[in-house]
Write a protein that holds these residues in place. Structure first.
Motif, PDB file in Angstrom:
ATOM      1  N   ASP A 103      -8.044   1.478   5.433  1.00  0.00           N
ATOM      2  CA  ASP A 103      -8.224   2.203   4.357  1.00  0.00           C
ATOM      3  C   ASP A 103      -7.269   1.339   3.183  1.00  0.00           C
ATOM      4  OD1 ASP A 103      -9.965   4.038   5.489  1.00  0.00           O
ATOM      5  OD2 ASP A 103      -8.309   5.381   5.988  1.00  0.00           O
ATOM      6  N   ASP A 104      -6.151   1.376   3.350  1.00  0.00           N
ATOM      7  CA  ASP A 104      -5.186   0.607   2.596  1.00  0.00           C
ATOM      8  C   ASP A 104      -5.513  -0.545   1.916  1.00  0.00           C
ATOM      9  OD1 ASP A 104      -3.363   2.713   2.612  1.00  0.00           O
ATOM     10  OD2 ASP A 104      -1.882   1.521   4.204  1.00  0.00           O
ATOM     11  N   ILE A 105      -6.390  -1.392   2.903  1.00  0.00           N
ATOM     12  CA  ILE A 105      -6.753  -2.891   2.422  1.00  0.00           C
ATOM     13  C   ILE A 105      -7.995  -2.673   1.593  1.00  0.00           C
ATOM     14  CG2 ILE A 105      -7.887  -4.994   3.263  1.00  0.00           C
ATOM     15  CD1 ILE A 105      -5.895  -4.933   5.689  1.00  0.00           C
ATOM     16  N   LEU A 106      -8.688  -1.763   2.064  1.00  0.00           N
ATOM     17  CA  LEU A 106     -10.015  -1.357   1.068  1.00  0.00           C
ATOM     18  C   LEU A 106      -9.560  -1.103  -0.120  1.00  0.00           C
ATOM     19  CD1 LEU A 106     -12.612  -0.072   3.761  1.00  0.00           C
ATOM     20  CD2 LEU A 106     -12.768  -2.462   2.336  1.00  0.00           C
ATOM     21  N   ALA A 107      -8.695  -0.146  -0.495  1.00  0.00           N
ATOM     22  CA  ALA A 107      -8.402   0.222  -1.547  1.00  0.00           C
ATOM     23  C   ALA A 107      -7.635  -0.705  -2.477  1.00  0.00           C
ATOM     24  CB  ALA A 107      -7.300   1.478  -1.360  1.00  0.00           C
ATOM     25  N   THR A 108      -7.062  -1.768  -1.845  1.00  0.00           N
ATOM     26  CA  THR A 108      -6.392  -2.751  -2.321  1.00  0.00           C
ATOM     27  C   THR A 108      -7.211  -3.772  -2.814  1.00  0.00           C
ATOM     28  OG1 THR A 108      -4.597  -2.701  -1.565  1.00  0.00           O
ATOM     29  CG2 THR A 108      -4.584  -4.570  -2.665  1.00  0.00           C
ATOM     30  N   VAL A 109      -8.122  -4.081  -2.113  1.00  0.00           N
ATOM     31  CA  VAL A 109      -9.458  -5.041  -2.546  1.00  0.00           C
ATOM     32  C   VAL A 109     -10.359  -4.484  -3.490  1.00  0.00           C
ATOM     33  CG1 VAL A 109     -11.758  -6.080  -1.507  1.00  0.00           C
ATOM     34  CG2 VAL A 109      -9.531  -6.192  -0.489  1.00  0.00           C
TER      35      VAL A 109
END
Length: 163
Positions: free
Chosen positions: A84-90
């Motif tokens: 979830d954190d990576i998708l939000a950042t991307v």
């Protein structure tokens, strides 16, 4: 008897002078018209390809990093939080629409729980890129959107989830 002239000058043509006078200043007008006709589509193409390239790079980076984060997590809770954190950042960095981005996580071989120790996690990200300056009238912005997808696979450790 008249004497021949040794001069190399030609007699002036009055028609040539009037043609030159009539065409004076038309080169700049032709340059502006042809320049606009050629320049505007080229600039639009560069802007559209830039948006498409950005989305393609974002989808690829998202799939790769999510797969790696899931495979290296210590358990399912941490894997979900990392993803979830990576998708939000991307989505933020590459300006992808979070509502229009679909993420699918699959394991091979298929197991009851995904991810599982020793399996291969496959992450697929699908998104759509709206062409620049397309109006929302009659759904033109959605009809001209270009689909972009990226996949990445990562081997999960055989000791995954045992800590």
């Amino acid at each position: 008897m008249p004497r021949p002239s040794l001069s190399t000058e030609r007699p002036r043509d009055p028609k040539a002078e009037t043609r030159a006078e009539a065409e004076r200043g038309s080169a700049s007008l032709e340059f502006i018209v042809v320049g606009l006709v050629l320049l505007v589509p080229i600039v639009y193409l560069v802007v559209a390809l830039g948006a498409l390239q950005s989305a393609a790079l974002g989808a690829e980076a998202g799939a790769r990093h999510v797969a790696r984060a899931i495979a290296t997590a210590s358990g399912p809770g941490e894997a979900q939080q990392r993803a979830d954190d990576i998708l939000a950042t991307v989505n933020r960095e590459y300006r992808l629409d979070p509502a229009g981005t679909a993420v699918a996580i699959d394991c091979r071989p298929a197991t009851a729980t995904c991810p599982a120790a020793g399996s291969t996690v496959v992450v697929r990200i699908d998104t759509r890129v709206a062409l620049p300056f397309m109006p929302a009238i009659w759904g033109l912005d959605r009809a001209t959107a270009i689909p972009v997808e990226a996949m990445s696979a990562q081997k999960v450790s055989r000791f995954w989830g045992e800590s």
